[in-house]
Design a protein around this motif. Structure first.
Motif, PDB file in Angstrom:
ATOM      1  N   VAL A  63      -3.121 -17.348   9.996  1.00 30.24           N
ATOM      2  CA  VAL A  63      -1.670 -17.357  10.210  1.00 30.24           C
ATOM      3  C   VAL A  63      -1.306 -18.252  11.389  1.00 30.24           C
ATOM      4  N   ALA A  64      -0.026 -18.616  11.442  1.00 28.82           N
ATOM      5  CA  ALA A  64       0.462 -19.459  12.531  1.00 28.82           C
ATOM      6  C   ALA A  64       1.123 -18.659  13.635  1.00 28.82           C
ATOM      7  N   PRO A  89      -3.422 -18.106  20.281  1.00 32.25           N
ATOM      8  CA  PRO A  89      -4.383 -18.622  19.317  1.00 32.25           C
ATOM      9  C   PRO A  89      -5.791 -18.678  19.942  1.00 32.25           C
ATOM     10  N   GLY A  90      -6.816 -18.417  19.134  1.00 29.45           N
ATOM     11  CA  GLY A  90      -8.172 -18.442  19.642  1.00 29.45           C
ATOM     12  C   GLY A  90      -9.162 -17.858  18.664  1.00 29.45           C
ATOM     13  N   ASN A 118      -5.561 -16.323  14.030  1.00 27.07           N
ATOM     14  CA  ASN A 118      -4.604 -17.339  14.484  1.00 27.07           C
ATOM     15  C   ASN A 118      -5.388 -18.398  15.258  1.00 27.07           C
ATOM     16  N   PRO A 119      -5.829 -19.467  14.589  1.00 23.55           N
ATOM     17  CA  PRO A 119      -6.762 -20.419  15.215  1.00 23.55           C
ATOM     18  C   PRO A 119      -6.103 -21.312  16.263  1.00 23.55           C
ATOM     19  N   THR A 124      -3.933 -27.385  12.118  1.00 23.47           N
ATOM     20  CA  THR A 124      -3.922 -26.295  11.147  1.00 23.47           C
ATOM     21  C   THR A 124      -2.687 -25.420  11.293  1.00 23.47           C
ATOM     22  N   LEU A 125      -2.248 -25.180  12.515  1.00 20.79           N
ATOM     23  CA  LEU A 125      -1.009 -24.412  12.702  1.00 20.79           C
ATOM     24  C   LEU A 125       0.160 -25.138  12.058  1.00 20.79           C
ATOM     25  N   ASP A 126       0.187 -26.472  12.184  1.00 20.03           N
ATOM     26  CA  ASP A 126       1.236 -27.265  11.536  1.00 20.03           C
ATOM     27  C   ASP A 126       1.119 -27.176  10.021  1.00 20.03           C
TER      28      ASP A 126
END
Length: 340
Positions: A63-64, A89-90, A118-119, A124-126
């Motif tokens: 997820v973002a 994120p992490g 949530n990386p 990837t978030l974009d």
């Protein structure tokens, strides 16, 4: 199927593939994941087919933001929110109890829980934001093989099986995220990773680890608990620091080439045999974790070794995650020093 390579300036094209129910591999700070619309059951099933993954092995939902998690999980506990605030994120995956029917059995393995992540990777978030849906994110490799830490590793395993790969260069950590089950009374580590037990305990207090072996009929709550993982074609043997002189002597007696994965320090302190093919793990357990999967893949694709001697580390901090992956790649096999 042609597998396209996307970059930061073509994320919108990758997002369109996700929306259309196709598979796109994506980068994280740990390893590359294989993305599909987590709300599209047909798309999720393609992930299992592309990887050759057992259908009872649940998938991580990537997820973002926390708001997306709140749409699917039951109300988040105070400890869960503390962990999200501190480590997202992490490299932390949290297993949470779902709202009834929130996600398909293809994602959950039929469990009432799901793993959320949530990386810490802007590309990837974009991608997730532009796709407008959470995406599943198992490692983007053939099931059972070493996880991919570069786009070329994904391409090697999944070329022609997936629509695309979002290439953002090599990952930073190299071993997958820590998985913590927050659905029970005591937060429980199901898979060690980039966030240590000590770091978790400093934020939420008591944390325990679950090392039990998942039975044949049991559905694992997290990836990596039941099936063979991270194994190259060669047999990996784990070597302790004091064993290297004997291990090098043993390697020299083998009829073919032998892979040797150590830090620079171990190499300097020992003489490599003529048939030894060395792969550097860098300077310490941090760099070793970063290079582990790439090294195993190197010997799979660019060598013909029958054995790989790999350096072990103390199970402290990141060493716990490193040894967890190395033991699985070796099938728990350690180098045995010959009787003198």
């Amino acid at each position: 199927m042609e597998t396209e390579i996307y970059h930061a300036d073509t994320i919108n094209q990758a997002a369109e593939k996700i929306k259309a129910g196709q598979l796109v591999a994506f980068p994280t700070e740990t390893v590359y994941g294989l993305g599909a619309d987590a709300t599209n059951e047909a798309a999720v099933k393609k992930v299992y087919a592309a990887k050759g993954r057992p259908s009872d092995n649940p998938l991580i939902v990537t997820v973002a933001d926390v708001a997306t998690v709140e749409k699917y999980a039951q109300p988040l506990s105070a400890k869960t929110r503390q962990l999200m605030k501190t480590f997202w994120p992490g490299p932390l995956t949290l297993i949470l109890t779902l709202q009834p029917g929130a996600l398909s059995k293809s994602v959950t393995g039929g469990l009432k829980t799901a793993a959320f992540r949530n990386p810490k990777n802007q590309a990837t978030l974009d991608l997730i934001r532009q796709a407008g849906v959470p995406i599943v994110g198992p490692s983007a490799n053939t099931s059972g093989k070493p996880s991919p830490t570069e786009a070329r590793h994904v391409y090697h395993d999944l070329k022609g099986k997936i629509a695309g790969i979002l290439d953002d260069g090599p990952t930073q950590i190299g071993v997958e995220s820590t998985v913590v089950d927050m659905s029970g009374t005591i937060p429980t580590i199901l898979r060690p990773g980039g966030i240590s037990e000590e770091q978790l305990a400093a934020v939420i207090g008591e944390v325990q680890s679950d090392h039990h072996k998942v039975g044949k009929t049991e559905v694992p709550k997290a990836p990596g608990m039941k099936y063979k993982h991270y194994a190259p074609n060669a047999q990996v043997l784990i070597v302790g620091d004091a064993q290297w002189p004997d291990a090098m002597a043993w390697a020299s007696q083998q009829s073919g080439p032998v892979g040797i994965m150590t830090t620079e320090q171990i190499k300097k302190a020992n003489s490599l045999p003529q048939n030894g093919e060395w792969y550097s793990l860098g300077e310490d357990v941090k760099t070793a974790s970063h290079h582990l999967f790439a090294g195993l893949r190197h010997f799979d694709t660019e060598s013909s070794v029958a054995y790989i001697l790999a350096q072990g580390f103390d199970r402290i901090g990141l060493g716990e995650a490193y040894m967890n992956r190395l033991e699985k790649s070796a099938g728990q096999k350690y180098f045995q020093t010959p009787d003198k």
